[in-house]
Write an enzyme that holds these catalytic residues in place. Structure first.
Site, PDB file in Angstrom:
ATOM      1  N   SER A  35     -92.112 119.265  71.997  1.00 37.19           N
ATOM      2  CA  SER A  35     -93.268 119.801  72.527  1.00 37.19           C
ATOM      3  C   SER A  35     -94.675 119.825  72.009  1.00 37.19           C
ATOM      4  CB  SER A  35     -92.877 121.309  72.927  1.00 37.19           C
ATOM      5  OG  SER A  35     -93.542 121.864  73.900  1.00 37.19           O
ATOM      6  N   ASP A  95    -102.626 107.849  69.180  1.00 39.05           N
ATOM      7  CA  ASP A  95    -103.381 106.999  70.250  1.00 39.05           C
ATOM      8  C   ASP A  95    -104.881 106.966  70.225  1.00 39.05           C
ATOM      9  OD1 ASP A  95    -101.047 107.142  72.020  1.00 39.05           O
ATOM     10  OD2 ASP A  95    -101.596 108.866  72.931  1.00 39.05           O
ATOM     11  N   LYS A 119     -89.299 116.326  74.312  1.00 40.57           N
ATOM     12  CA  LYS A 119     -89.532 117.642  75.249  1.00 40.57           C
ATOM     13  C   LYS A 119     -90.901 117.478  75.854  1.00 40.57           C
ATOM     14  CE  LYS A 119     -88.940 121.844  77.239  1.00 40.57           C
ATOM     15  NZ  LYS A 119     -89.911 122.184  77.401  1.00 40.57           N
TER      16      LYS A 119
END
Length: 690
Positions: A466, A477, A491
């Site tokens: 999560s 990224d 998740k």
């Protein structure tokens, strides 16, 4: 016409199904409140759930299969003739539940209850029968019957259960019980199951069927009855005085899903996800066998006053034959926010014959004290505020790089994940959230302040979920740091609670996406540098959950890039592979993975006592030999039995054993970080020769 004919057939079959039950079992029937609640659940899911699924014949067929699996996952109760009868409902359940009609669900359950009572009664009688069991026969029990054929005859069913009894007796004998003690334990176990079975109410049946239905949409969507709604609220507030573990039912066992960071169970260092709880006892007295109990009854037994002690008898997840057991004592307590706080330390890493100091910040959860924030307190606790303070302290100690340790971090506050990214980047988006109407919301860091701009590594594992995945994904990224470890949990969905007139519904109403446009759902975050996977990904992780929403993409959010590792990622992997190809702890981990994989393929449980003991002794010997190969390579004291290992392991401040593998992962993460520094310098030199 055909649909109407099937409907008539299903209605005709209802009476025979109910009539088949034995006289001493109450025939459970749906109540008016259940009929209306079913309609409310369907309406809520149609309006608010992210996954748009039609309640039609396709769902009806799949729902029947899932319901039968829920009621008899081991295919050890229903006969093939029962399944044949249930076929009349295959394409009728959708029409029934849309109308609030739950007769078919209750009829199937009543048949199952009858079969279970038959089996338990037969089993108890056989255990009381003085006729001895023959443990010298060369026979086995298939422990994985998920895809087995349904039983055709009473003789076949009796033979299956004869083997199940022998297996249960042998398991208990391996746990140091005599055969008579084992039989007594089993008689008590099955008698308790029988007693509890007869105490079931219509509410229990409705919740069970409703949850099979909601999980057809995704595994995180659940219906809570009024009783379980209250339990859920207690758990969410973290005021539960228990052991700090998330539990679920799996077949007849209670399974540990995850441990609450800094909770009582976590502090023991002796429990881990996928362990099975088979017994619960208080500080004094006998441990009660809880195999076959309902989950909420097991939870009630584990709960107790703060400061009191509960004892758990568990089967460790790495037990090859599911016979190895150990008992753990845990002092019940609430989880204080301060105990979940981020912590720092410095590790020394030797790299290219030079010594370096690397800061490590362990973040067990993404927390924030909302109550203090709302009161306007300036010094409210939060992950980001605590980490920023720790970074300042580490910088004052002149560390050469920073490692953020997110292993076992199950997530928490989205706000904190977003703000934590902001400590390491100038400004920009951090996460995208997509809602059922296809609207995409972008959250980001708009504060140009950076707390740390030096070399950064983030360590993750299968239990990083999560909010952890949002942070690690954003760092990856932006190419702001190197991500190392294992593929994360996956998740990537958001849940919301919706009150119903009867109970409440937890439903998935949004999905997380990285700024690259990739979802964290199902796939998680794949590290730049992968370590051997210690957890069985077929048992732990989103991809292991039935009905998990798929991985997909949305458009990329505009964002900048740091120089990052893109240009030398291959070289990083090459150096890591070369360095760990003969590293003792990594070798040990790889051996364990291969061993566990082989053991998992073996679904045959020997019912011959000599062969079973030989199998257990062989498994223990392999573990001792593997551990000694590692210890020999590291120049450490060898062991003669597994029990010796506990005394030799170093302990942390909480008394938890510090495994060599965990420290080896941190050391290697540090060396990868220093590889990145070295290769970055070479890159700068290449572009700026002076």
């Amino acid at each position: 016409m055909l649909k109407g004919l099937r409907n008539s057939l299903a209605l005709c079959l209802l009476t025979p199904l109910v009539a088949l039950a034995t006289a001493d079992i109450t025939q459970l029937r749906p109540e008016a409140v259940h009929q209306q609640t079913m309609k409310d659940i369907i309406s809520s899911l149609n309006v608010g759930h992210y996954n748009k699924i039609n309640v039609d014949d396709t769902l009806s067929s799949g729902l029947l299969d899932k319901y039968l699996s829920e009621l008899d996952s081991s295919r050890s109760y229903f006969f093939q003739k029962d399944i044949n009868d249930f076929e009349a409902y295959r394409y009728e359940i959708d029409d029934s539940i849309l109308a609030g009609n739950l007769d078919s669900a209750f009829a199937i359950y009543n048949r199952q209850q009858k079969r279970v009572v038959e089996r338990l009664s037969w089993t108890i009688d056989r255990l009381k029968d003085p006729t001895p069991f023959n443990f010298e026969l060369n026979e086995t029990l298939d422990t994985d019957r998920e895809n087995a054929q349904w039983v055709n005859s009473q003789e076949e069913m009796n033979n299956l259960w004869r083997k199940r009894i022998k297996s249960a007796i042998l398991n208990l004998m391996l746990a140091d019980k005599s055969e008579q003690e084992a039989k007594a334990t089993l008689i008590k176990r099955y008698s308790n199951q029988l007693k509890r079975l007869k105490q079931n109410k219509s509410e229990d049946v409705f919740q069970r069927f409703a949850n099979v239905f909601t999980k057809y949409f995704d595994p995180h969507t659940s219906y809570f009855s009024p009783r379980n709604s209250e339990n859920f609220k207690i758990n969410m507030s973290l005021s539960l005085e228990g052991i700090g573990a998330v539990l679920q039912s799996e077949n007849e066992f209670t399974k540990i899903v995850r441990l609450v960071p800094a909770g009582p169970a976590d502090k023991t260092g002796q429990l881990k996800p996928a362990d099975l709880i088979v017994g619960v006892g208080q500080e004094n007295g006998e441990i009660e066998d809880v195999v076959g109990w309902r989950l909420d009854d097991v939870v009630d037994l584990i709960r107790g006053p703060k400061g009191s002690v509960v004892r758990l008898e568990i089967i460790p997840s790495d037990s090859e034959d599911k016979a190895g057991r150990k008992t753990i004592s845990i002092k019940r307590n609430t989880v204080a926010l301060e105990e979940q706080a981020a912590q720092k330390r410095i590790i020394d890493v030797t790299y290219n014959n030079k010594d370096y100091k690397l800061g490590v910040i362990d973040i067990p959860a993404f927390y924030i004290d909302f109550a203090a924030l709302q009161r306007g307190e300036k010094n409210y606790k939060s992950t980001t505020r605590d980490v920023e303070k720790l970074i300042t302290e580490l910088k004052s100690e002149a560390v050469d790089g920073l490692i953020i340790d997110l292993r076992n971090n199950g997530g928490g506050s989205l706000r904190e994940a977003n703000d934590l990214v902001g400590l390491f980047i100038d400004r920009g988006p951090t996460v995208q959230i997509k809602f059922p109407n296809n609207h995409i919301e972008i959250q980001g860091d708009f504060n140009p302040k950076i707390a740390y701009n030096g070399p950064l590594a983030v360590v993750v594992n299968r239990l990083s979920a999560s909010a952890s995945e949002i942070f690690a994904g954003a760092i990856q990224d932006y190419q702001r740091g190197v991500i190392v470890g294992n593929q994360t949990f996956g998740k990537g969905t958001v849940q919301t609670l919706q009150a119903l007139q009867h109970g409440q519904l937890k439903l998935t109403n949004a999905k997380f996406y990285r700024i690259s446009g990739e979802s964290t759902q199902h796939k998680g975050v794949v590290p730049d540098i992968s370590f051997p996977e210690a957890y069985d990904t077929t048992e732990i992780g989103e991809s292991a959950l039935d009905g998990a929403l798929p991985w997909d993409t949305v458009p990329q959010a505009r964002h900048g890039f740091y120089k990052g590792i893109a240009s030398f990622k291959d070289e990083l992997n090459k150096r890591h592979t070369l360095r760990t190809s003969n590293q003792p702890d990594f070798n040990f981990l790889r051996e364990q993975i291969v061993r566990q994989s082989e053991a998992k393929k073996d679904n045959s449980f020997p019912l011959n006592e000599i062969k079973l003991l030989a199998k257990r002794d062989q498994a223990d010997k392999w573990q001792v030999d593997a551990e000694n190969r590692r210890r020999l390579a590291k120049g450490q004291q060898l062991i003669t039995k597994l029990a010796d290992l506990e005394a030799l392991l170093k302990k942390d401040e909480e008394g938890r054993p510090i495994t060599a593998g965990s420290e080896a992962i941190l050391q290697e993460s540090g060396k990868i970080l220093l590889d990145m520094v070295d290769l970055t310098k070479q890159l700068i030199t290449t572009y700026n020769p002076q």
